[in-house]
Design an enzyme around this catalytic site. Structure first.
Site, PDB file in Angstrom:
ATOM      1  N   PHE A  48       0.832  -1.214   0.000  1.00  0.00           N
ATOM      2  CA  PHE A  48       0.000   0.000   0.000  1.00  0.00           C
ATOM      3  C   PHE A  48       0.868   1.266   0.000  1.00  0.00           C
ATOM      4  O   PHE A  48       0.708   2.139   0.851  1.00  0.00           O
ATOM      5  CB  PHE A  48      -0.968   0.040   1.208  1.00  0.00           C
ATOM      6  CG  PHE A  48      -1.970  -1.076   1.222  1.00  0.00           C
ATOM      7  CD1 PHE A  48      -3.135  -0.993   0.467  1.00  0.00           C
ATOM      8  CD2 PHE A  48      -1.744  -2.216   1.992  1.00  0.00           C
ATOM      9  CE1 PHE A  48      -4.067  -2.029   0.482  1.00  0.00           C
ATOM     10  CE2 PHE A  48      -2.665  -3.258   2.006  1.00  0.00           C
ATOM     11  CZ  PHE A  48      -3.825  -3.171   1.260  1.00  0.00           C
ATOM     12  N   HIS A  49       1.803   1.321  -0.923  1.00  0.00           N
ATOM     13  CA  HIS A  49       2.617   2.527  -1.039  1.00  0.00           C
ATOM     14  C   HIS A  49       3.296   2.568  -2.409  1.00  0.00           C
ATOM     15  O   HIS A  49       3.323   1.560  -3.125  1.00  0.00           O
ATOM     16  CB  HIS A  49       3.676   2.596   0.083  1.00  0.00           C
ATOM     17  CG  HIS A  49       4.664   1.468   0.060  1.00  0.00           C
ATOM     18  ND1 HIS A  49       4.594   0.373   0.880  1.00  0.00           N
ATOM     19  CD2 HIS A  49       5.763   1.280  -0.708  1.00  0.00           C
ATOM     20  CE1 HIS A  49       5.596  -0.447   0.623  1.00  0.00           C
ATOM     21  NE2 HIS A  49       6.317   0.079  -0.332  1.00  0.00           N
ATOM     22  N   SER A  50       3.823   3.746  -2.732  1.00  0.00           N
ATOM     23  CA  SER A  50       4.743   3.863  -3.869  1.00  0.00           C
ATOM     24  C   SER A  50       6.026   4.484  -3.333  1.00  0.00           C
ATOM     25  O   SER A  50       6.105   4.856  -2.161  1.00  0.00           O
ATOM     26  CB  SER A  50       4.140   4.725  -4.979  1.00  0.00           C
ATOM     27  OG  SER A  50       4.083   6.069  -4.574  1.00  0.00           O
ATOM     28  N   ARG A  95       2.127  -0.334  -5.083  1.00  0.00           N
ATOM     29  CA  ARG A  95       2.198  -1.803  -5.005  1.00  0.00           C
ATOM     30  C   ARG A  95       1.510  -2.335  -3.758  1.00  0.00           C
ATOM     31  O   ARG A  95       1.561  -1.719  -2.686  1.00  0.00           O
ATOM     32  CB  ARG A  95       3.634  -2.317  -5.112  1.00  0.00           C
ATOM     33  CG  ARG A  95       4.581  -2.200  -3.932  1.00  0.00           C
ATOM     34  CD  ARG A  95       5.134  -0.825  -3.689  1.00  0.00           C
ATOM     35  NE  ARG A  95       5.671  -0.091  -4.808  1.00  0.00           N
ATOM     36  CZ  ARG A  95       6.934  -0.110  -5.191  1.00  0.00           C
ATOM     37  NH1 ARG A  95       7.806  -0.824  -4.521  1.00  0.00           N
ATOM     38  NH2 ARG A  95       7.322   0.633  -6.211  1.00  0.00           N
TER      39      ARG A  95
END
Ligand code: TYD
Length: 131
Positions: A48-50, A95
């Site tokens: 849950f991040h880029s 992702r």
């Protein structure tokens, strides 16, 4: 979308298999950090991040898991289930990792040291960053 599956050379013989990874050869950057996830609890979704800058290669060295990628325009679902395959992910891709098998070991080779300021953990902020 800036990702690719890299198939590594397997050095197999009657004893089994071996994969070797070197900076700027199989890995298209200098590896500064390695981390891995294991004993992932059934049903867990993580990531849950880029990243603003970080490049990574994800290798499921045991078992299987799935990776959700999102560039702000389209998404992809990728299954990692081969120890001789790496998923290269550039920066600016959202992702999420999911569907970990009980025996999954997801190893990540990273181009930078751990730096929380390189993370974008808010999806709307991510969308703004890629527009
Ligand atoms: P976290 O970012 O929550 O993992 P994910 O994005 O896969 O859900 O990381 C979990 C914890 O591990 C958090 O406390 C930060 C720490 N961590 C490090 O100390 N170094 C690292 O290289 C990474 C990836 C995480």
């Amino acid at each position: 979308m800036d990702y690719k599956i890299i198939k590594f050379q397997q050095h197999g013989d009657d004893r089994g298999q071996l994969v070797a990874l070197e900076n700027d050869k199989e890995i298209p950057f200098n590896v500064k950090r390695v981390y891995y996830m294991y004993n992932t609890v059934k049903g867990v979704r993580r990531g849950f991040h880029s990243h603003k800058k970080l490049k990574q290669i994800l290798i499921c060295t045991s078992g299987s898991c799935k990776i959700h990628l999102d560039d702000g325009h389209e998404t992809r679902e990728i299954t990692l289930d081969k120890p001789y395959e790496g998923l290269f992910i550039s920066h600016n891709l959202w992702r999420e990792m999911y569907d970990f098998s009980p025996d999954a070991v997801l190893m990540v080779l990273a181009s930078e040291m751990y730096d929380e300021s390189d993370y974008i953990r808010d999806y709307n902020e991510f969308l703004k960053s890629v527009k």
